[in-house]
Design a protein around this motif. Structure first.
Motif, short mmCIF file in Angstrom:
data_model
loop_
_atom_site.label_atom_id
_atom_site.label_comp_id
_atom_site.label_asym_id
_atom_site.label_seq_id
_atom_site.Cartn_x
_atom_site.Cartn_y
_atom_site.Cartn_z
N ASN A 149 40.33 43.11 40.43
CA ASN A 149 40.22 43.99 41.58
C ASN A 149 40.52 43.23 42.87
O ASN A 149 40.54 42.00 42.90
CB ASN A 149 38.81 44.60 41.63
N PRO A 203 36.89 35.10 42.22
CA PRO A 203 36.22 35.07 43.53
C PRO A 203 35.44 33.77 43.72
O PRO A 203 35.05 33.11 42.75
CB PRO A 203 35.28 36.26 43.46
N TRP A 247 27.71 41.87 44.03
CA TRP A 247 28.47 42.57 43.01
C TRP A 247 29.38 43.63 43.62
O TRP A 247 30.51 43.79 43.19
CB TRP A 247 27.58 43.19 41.93
N ASP A 265 30.84 39.67 34.65
CA ASP A 265 30.84 40.12 36.05
C ASP A 265 31.98 39.49 36.84
O ASP A 265 32.63 40.15 37.66
CB ASP A 265 29.50 39.77 36.70
N LYS A 274 39.49 39.69 49.19
CA LYS A 274 39.65 39.33 47.79
C LYS A 274 41.06 39.69 47.33
O LYS A 274 41.53 40.80 47.54
CB LYS A 274 38.60 40.08 46.93
N VAL A 283 32.07 41.10 47.25
CA VAL A 283 32.12 39.70 46.83
C VAL A 283 32.70 38.83 47.95
O VAL A 283 33.10 39.34 49.00
CB VAL A 283 32.94 39.53 45.54
N ILE A 299 29.88 36.14 44.19
CA ILE A 299 29.77 37.58 43.99
C ILE A 299 28.93 38.25 45.08
O ILE A 299 28.55 39.40 44.94
CB ILE A 299 29.26 37.95 42.58
N THR A 351 35.68 41.24 38.62
CA THR A 351 36.17 41.07 39.99
C THR A 351 37.58 40.49 40.03
O THR A 351 38.30 40.70 41.02
CB THR A 351 35.24 40.15 40.80
#
Length: 817
Positions: free
Chosen positions: A475, A499, A510, A468, A493, A513, A502, A472
């Motif tokens: 992205n 990150p 999710w 998970d 972000k 974040v 989350i 991130t």
């Protein structure tokens, strides 16, 4: 950012944070008063300390209900990540003893004397009750005064390492052992009463109702009452039940008013040791009304004999919305028990017919440690009881939607994680809060410490969490927002940066974040490094080559992003002159012991992963960086006894940081602390640890409170920031693990013992271990994630007891299948 009173801060500290305080207050007003949402950290309404908590009920990710050490049901987390601290007085166990057809003793097993239910016999004398907890077990012993009868309630939750089914179940079992010391038979009844709700205003919102049930399967039968709590969002059903078997009768009362005198319930039980067991459902409550139910298990205990009564509590909230109410998520246990909201009877039956198997597995896990006479008793208590946070950390464990595809998970940028979907489909998504007061899921700089518990006991959940996080990383969210610490704006972000968290349970984790608003953590120096360190540590302990292969490009991306912080190209990153790491109020400038050490450890692990994966070009790149960085680290920071806090030359740059060997901690856990992969000279590490022990441990509070974060060479705590003069429990456990790894075993145990004694004994903070405390016993952030790092002590002890394990790897793991 720190809920201390004004008397606990110097004038300089107060002035420094005036600007932050004003920005925070404006933000807090908008969030809580206008948007009507909880703050991710509520500095104005800190949770007050109540020294009442005991072992929580429930498995992982299905919500938790905490019982106090006096037996009360007093802390509730059914809505994900949101806590309610309320003792619900109707939630009780009551005993009835009858001899020769007459009731001779009837007592609520509670020391309370409430204003409601005054028709019940309250005020049990605490002198005749004893509480013990070794998570996930707890025991309450009642020596009934004047009765020559002893009751032992054994509380069990299905928290079983390497189990990914029963460990998810929202249930708790209460096994009542009855010892009759009389010379005559005694009829014993245990009544379990429960209010429909958790003590919030929703209990009186109307529409709640109860009904009796029986559930039989494979010749085993349980009976009890379902309490349907019909809220518009996240409705749930409680089930209180008992196991029917030869010689045990189960009766019930479908509904009673817990706000009244309760006299009708009391008299019903008093009359014959049973409840009337009316048929049919109760009427739904009117607005303003509250309802409760009771189940009673009864048996005859022969003179000088022993019998067992088995009761259970289950709760079924299969589908949950977070605060945004955007997406419906189904909890992990629905994979096995369905998501229609009718699973409470089956959950109850499963719990009452499987708890003995759970206990055998728990004992097989715990006994080798408990029976090791070389380990101190306090350590055994701390090791298992600190695990409470894995379930009671606002923890959520959800299934992926059945129609979910890789593109749904990867986000706009894609991730190239070939095993992402299979892992999350098989093991679901796992998240836990930074702390019960710090409502951010999977806070990564803190999870770095706590992750040892997860990877050692439920490694697939650690792998899932890492996938998970990896998604991130690639992205971004360029939407601007103001950061409260500096007042500047920045994106939510940044791409190719790990990150901070989350998401917030009050929003949509999710999907959105970085709930943390204090700093723009894209400029933090530790997050990317902690990802790389965990990737190799996870691989080393699990031997999961697919995981390593998937994570390798992500590790390369975050390390490439991190390289920009090496501004002078000496192979060592520099901190930026602000609090740009997990110590988010402790300014650091230039090369630093903490972040520089993490950097070198991550570079070393990049070399090792590149070797395993056969990536010679990347291996050479990071080998060259490591060679330069090691030289710079020693030249800039080593002072002959320890590594300076930083290289800035400021008044506090020579402070002794307790966490200065964090990089070595992870290297040692992965057997990369010697030979060709030795990063820090062994003699320097041992000298630094001995200095920390002398100054930060023994020179602080008489050596009785663990290690203060920062100590001046003169032997006084570093007061340059709030955090430098704190003790961080999770950091102390990590420090102790590092000491044990380096052969300073006695020092390690002495260091960690100070924290345990302070928290669990002196401060009365059982099952709510805080992030931090000070010498004058002021604390911050109750019930915090980081102390799970105590499991790294256990890993260090296991490494010393056996030959260090070697990853089961081929000569190379190909980067592409």
């Amino acid at each position: 950012m720190w809920p201390y009173g004004p008397g606990d801060l110097s004038l300089r500290e107060v002035l420094r944070h005036v600007g932050l305080g004003l920005r925070y207050f404006r933000w807090w007003l908008k969030k809580t008063r206008i948007e009507k949402k909880p703050a991710f950290i509520d500095l104005l309404c800190a949770v007050p300390l109540q020294q009442i908590y005991g072992c929580p009920l429930g498995g992982i990710g299905g919500g938790t209900i905490t019982r106090g050490w006096r037996g009360e049901f007093c802390r509730w987390q059914l809505n994900p990540g949101i806590y309610h601290y309320e003792t619900v007085i109707a939630d009780q166990f009551t005993v009835c003893l009858r001899c020769k057809g007459q009731t001779v003793y009837q007592q609520v097993l509670s020391m309370e004397r409430p204003s409601t239910l005054q028709g019940w016999n309250w005020g049990y004398c605490g002198h005749y009750a004893f509480y013990h907890a070794l998570y996930p077990h707890a025991w309450m012993v009642y020596e009934l005064p004047g009765q020559n009868v002893v009751l032992t309630c054994r509380q069990i939750s299905p928290v079983i390492p390497h189990d990914y089914k029963d460990s998810s179940l929202p249930v708790g079992v209460f096994i009542w052992e009855v010892e009759n010391g009389r010379d005559e038979d005694v009829d014993v009844s245990i009544m379990f009463s429960l209010q429909n709700g958790t003590g919030t205003k929703e209990d009186r919102s109307g529409g709640h109702w109860n009904e009796p049930f029986t559930f039989e399967k494979e010749g085993e039968r349980v009976a009890g009452v379902l309490l349907h709590h019909c809220t518009p969002v996240n409705p749930f059903t409680f089930a209180i039940s008992a196991r029917e078997k030869a010689g045990v009768g189960v009766t019930h009362l479908t509904a009673f008013n817990p706000a009244g005198s309760g006299r009708e319930v009391w008299q019903d039980l008093l009359q014959d040791g049973q409840l009337d067991s009316p048929a049919g459902k109760s009427s739904p409550t009117e607005k303003g009304e509250v309802t409760a139910a009771a189940v009673c298990a009864s048996c005859r205990v022969p003179a000088q004999g022993h019998r067992t009564l088995e009761l259970a509590l289950a709760w079924d909230m299969p589908g949950i919305y977070f605060g945004s109410k955007e997406k419906l998520h189904f909890r992990r246990y629905t994979r096995f028990f369905g998501s229609r909201g009718d699973a409470a009877p089956a959950l109850s039956h499963h719990a009452l017919t499987h708890y003995e198997e759970w206990e055998r597995k728990i004992e097989a896990w715990q006994n080798p440690i408990l029976e090791n006479s070389q380990l101190p008793s306090w350590y055994k208590s701390a090791l298992f009881n600190e695990l409470y946070f894995l379930t009671d950390g606002g923890t959520i464990w959800v299934e992926l939607p059945p129609d979910c595809c890789t593109e749904d998970l990867q986000g706009p940028a894609g991730s190239g994680l070939s095993n992402l979907l299979p892992v999350l489909q098989e093991y679901g998504r796992f998240a836990y809060l930074e702390g019960q007061e710090y409502r951010m899921y999977n806070t990564y700089d803190v999870h770095f410490y706590a992750s040892f518990a997860l990877v050692m006991l439920w490694p697939k959940l650690q792998i899932s969490l890492q996938y998970d996080v990896a998604v991130t990383v690639v992205n971004e969210d360029v939407q601007p927002r103001q950061y409260l610490m500096c007042g500047q704006t920045g994106p939510v972000k940044t791409k190719n940066v790990v990150p901070h968290d989350i998401g917030d349970p009050a929003d949509e984790p999710w999907q959105r974040v970085n709930a943390y608003l204090m700093h723009d953590t894209a400029n933090w120096k530790d997050l990317n490094l902690k990802f790389v360190l965990q990737v190799y540590r996870d691989y080393y302990l699990t031997h999961d080559s697919l995981y390593l292969r998937d994570m390798w490009p992500v590790c390369q991306a975050v390390m490439e992003s991190e390289l920009k912080f090496d501004v002078d190209n000496d192979g060592l990153i520099e901190n930026g002159g602000f609090a740009d790491q997990t110590y988010d109020a402790w300014v650091v400038n230039g090369a630093s012991a903490y972040c520089g050490g993490l950097w070198l450890a991550a570079v070393c692990m990049m070399c090792k992963m590149a070797e395993v994966l056969g990536d010679a070009e990347t291996q050479q790149k990071y080998t060259d960086i490591l060679r330069k960085g090691k030289e710079a680290y020693e030249r800039l920071l080593w002072n002959g006894k320890y590594y300076n806090y930083d290289s800035s030359g400021s008044n506090t740059s020579s402070s002794i940081m307790s966490d200065q060997c964090a990089g070595q901690w992870f290297l040692g856990a992965c057997d990369l602390d010697q030979g060709e992969f030795e990063v820090f000279p062994k003699s320097h590490i041992v000298s630094a640890l001995k200095t920390v022990f002398e100054k930060n441990v023994m020179g602080f509070a008489g050596g009785t409170m663990g290690a203060v974060n920062g100590m001046r060479p003169s032997g006084v705590p570093d007061t340059s920031s709030v955090q430098s003069s704190e003790v961080w429990v999770g950091v102390v456990y990590a420090l102790a693990a590092t000491m044990i790894q380096e052969g300073l075993v006695e020092e390690g145990f002495r260091t960690a013992e100070g924290c345990y004694r302070t928290v669990w004994e002196q401060l009365g903070m059982a099952f709510q271990t805080p992030e931090a405390y000070r010498e004058k016993k002021v604390y911050r952030s109750l019930a915090y994630m980081r102390p799970l790092s105590i499991w790294s002590m256990q890993l260090a002890l296991e490494r010393r007891a056996t030959c260090a394990p070697t990853p089961a790897q081929p000569s190379q793991v190909p980067i592409h299948p």
